[in-house]
Design an enzyme around this catalytic site. Structure first.
Site, mmCIF file in Angstrom:
data_model
loop_
_atom_site.group_PDB
_atom_site.id
_atom_site.type_symbol
_atom_site.label_atom_id
_atom_site.label_comp_id
_atom_site.label_asym_id
_atom_site.label_seq_id
_atom_site.Cartn_x
_atom_site.Cartn_y
_atom_site.Cartn_z
ATOM 1 N N GLU A 71 -2.292 8.204 8.475
ATOM 2 C CA GLU A 71 -0.825 8.203 8.404
ATOM 3 C C GLU A 71 -0.210 8.842 9.660
ATOM 4 O O GLU A 71 0.873 8.470 10.078
ATOM 5 C CB GLU A 71 -0.349 8.951 7.155
ATOM 6 N N CYS A 81 -11.184 3.043 -0.104
ATOM 7 C CA CYS A 81 -9.766 3.317 0.149
ATOM 8 C C CYS A 81 -9.409 2.526 1.394
ATOM 9 O O CYS A 81 -10.156 2.532 2.378
ATOM 10 C CB CYS A 81 -9.548 4.812 0.381
ATOM 11 N N THR A 82 -8.287 1.836 1.350
ATOM 12 C CA THR A 82 -7.964 0.917 2.451
ATOM 13 C C THR A 82 -7.549 1.630 3.736
ATOM 14 O O THR A 82 -7.468 1.007 4.787
ATOM 15 C CB THR A 82 -6.876 -0.074 2.019
ATOM 16 N N HIS A 83 -7.313 2.934 3.659
ATOM 17 C CA HIS A 83 -7.050 3.677 4.900
ATOM 18 C C HIS A 83 -8.350 3.890 5.696
ATOM 19 O O HIS A 83 -8.319 4.048 6.909
ATOM 20 C CB HIS A 83 -6.455 5.060 4.602
ATOM 21 N N CYS A 140 -4.345 -1.437 -1.995
ATOM 22 C CA CYS A 140 -4.540 0.005 -2.186
ATOM 23 C C CYS A 140 -5.446 0.191 -3.400
ATOM 24 O O CYS A 140 -5.100 -0.247 -4.504
ATOM 25 C CB CYS A 140 -3.167 0.631 -2.450
ATOM 26 N N ASN A 141 -6.594 0.803 -3.193
ATOM 27 C CA ASN A 141 -7.511 1.009 -4.323
ATOM 28 C C ASN A 141 -6.899 1.917 -5.369
ATOM 29 O O ASN A 141 -7.067 1.715 -6.576
ATOM 30 C CB ASN A 141 -8.814 1.657 -3.841
ATOM 31 N N THR A 142 -6.187 2.936 -4.904
ATOM 32 C CA THR A 142 -5.629 3.927 -5.822
ATOM 33 C C THR A 142 -4.574 3.282 -6.726
ATOM 34 O O THR A 142 -4.604 3.465 -7.949
ATOM 35 C CB THR A 142 -5.012 5.093 -5.018
ATOM 36 N N TYR A 185 -1.029 8.837 -2.276
ATOM 37 C CA TYR A 185 -1.059 8.660 -3.734
ATOM 38 C C TYR A 185 -2.269 9.366 -4.362
ATOM 39 O O TYR A 185 -2.262 9.659 -5.559
ATOM 40 C CB TYR A 185 -1.204 7.168 -4.082
ATOM 41 N N GLY A 186 -3.314 9.545 -3.545
ATOM 42 C CA GLY A 186 -4.636 9.936 -4.055
ATOM 43 C C GLY A 186 -4.706 11.102 -5.021
ATOM 44 O O GLY A 186 -5.531 11.098 -5.918
ATOM 45 N N ASP A 196 0.863 -1.195 0.000
ATOM 46 C CA ASP A 196 0.000 0.000 0.000
ATOM 47 C C ASP A 196 0.892 1.236 0.000
ATOM 48 O O ASP A 196 2.095 1.152 0.257
ATOM 49 C CB ASP A 196 -0.903 0.002 1.245
ATOM 50 N N SER A 197 0.284 2.390 -0.239
ATOM 51 C CA SER A 197 1.035 3.646 -0.170
ATOM 52 C C SER A 197 1.536 3.887 1.253
ATOM 53 O O SER A 197 2.475 4.645 1.456
ATOM 54 C CB SER A 197 0.137 4.808 -0.598
#
Ligand code: DGL
Length: 257
Positions: free
Chosen positions: A152, A184-186, A73-75, A42-43, A10-11
């Site tokens: 984050e 979004c995985t966050h 990560c979806n992005t 990344y978004g 992931d980012s």
């Protein structure tokens, strides 16, 4: 049988919500988590930039000997999964898509919201999924502005998080939606905050972590890649950022189990 680790990328911290579901479903599998950290978020970036980051990440995971890659990560999935599969045709690469399909199928009001990053909301992949399953469902696209940064910074429980989540979620309450898809995985780390805003309403939060874990299991079976029975798994965390960031990833992974 294959005791090599599954790579999850992931980012940053978001993929840990996927890591957690894979670990719960497949406790004997070793997992190698790569949270970029250096280039996060990344978004708001271009497809080219995200693809370059994703390539670097998968290259690293492959050099560490993973048997499968999960782009948690979806992005990065929307930007780069096709390029990654073309470059590494011999490794199963699992991508993430917002759970638009189950949300559309189960919505009673026929109106749902998808929360995601700006990049994912613009992507063809998201639009295609929405079109395919949501012909009679209205899909409101909503950017979780500032959400990734909160996770984050480990600020999910802060007054700042409460304020930001309220700003994004509250305007949805009178729109007649009954599903909020986390694209979004966050965002799963902000579920307690989202639940506080939607409390008492008939709105369900839909996450794709469990579906991804099921997909991973299916692919392990299909390619005969399961770890041996009784295998003692190993969990490692790597990053392109600092050692401190790496330790925070590791800590969060186990704190969230
Ligand atoms: N966790 C990521 C996703 O699923 C991306 C967040 C970001 O770096 O903007 O979209």
């Amino acid at each position: 049988m294959n005791n090599s680790p599954i790579g999850v990328y992931d980012s940053g911290f978001g993929g840990l919500s996927v890591w957690r579901e894979i670990h719960r479903r497949l406790p004997e599998e070793s997992l190698l988590y790569l949270g970029d950290g250096k280039n996060c978020p990344y978004g708001g970036r271009s497809r080219e930039e995200i693809t370059a980051f994703a390539r670097e990440a998968v290259e690293r995971l492959v050099s560490e000997g993973v048997k499968m890659v999960v782009v948690g990560c979806n992005t990065a999935t929307t930007a780069a999964v096709d390029a990654l599969r073309a470059e590494w045709p011999d490794i199963p690469i699992v991508g993430l898509e917002p759970a638009v399909k189950p949300a559309c199928l189960s919505s009673k009001t026929r109106r749902i919201a998808v929360l995601a990053t700006a990049h994912s909301l613009q992507s063809d992949m998201f639009l295609n999924t929405a079109r395919r399953y949501a012909a009679d469902v209205e899909v409101l696209k909503v950017e979780g502005r500032g959400f990734v940064e909160l996770v984050e910074a480990s600020e999910e429980d802060s007054p700042k998080a409460e304020k930001l989540v309220k700003e994004v979620i509250e305007p949805l309450l009178d729109k007649g939606i009954d599903r909020i898809v986390l694209g979004c995985t966050h965002y799963p780390f902000l579920v307690p905050q989202i639940e506080r805003v939607i409390a008492g309403r008939d709105i369900e939060i839909v996450d794709s972590g469990e579906a991804v874990a099921r997909r991973v299991e299916w692919l392990l079976e299909r390619y005969e890649l399961f770890a041996e029975r009784g295998h003692k798994p190993d969990f490692r965390f790597i990053t392109f950022a600092s050692e401190e960031y790496r330790q925070r990833l590791e800590h969060k992974a186990f704190a969230e189990l």
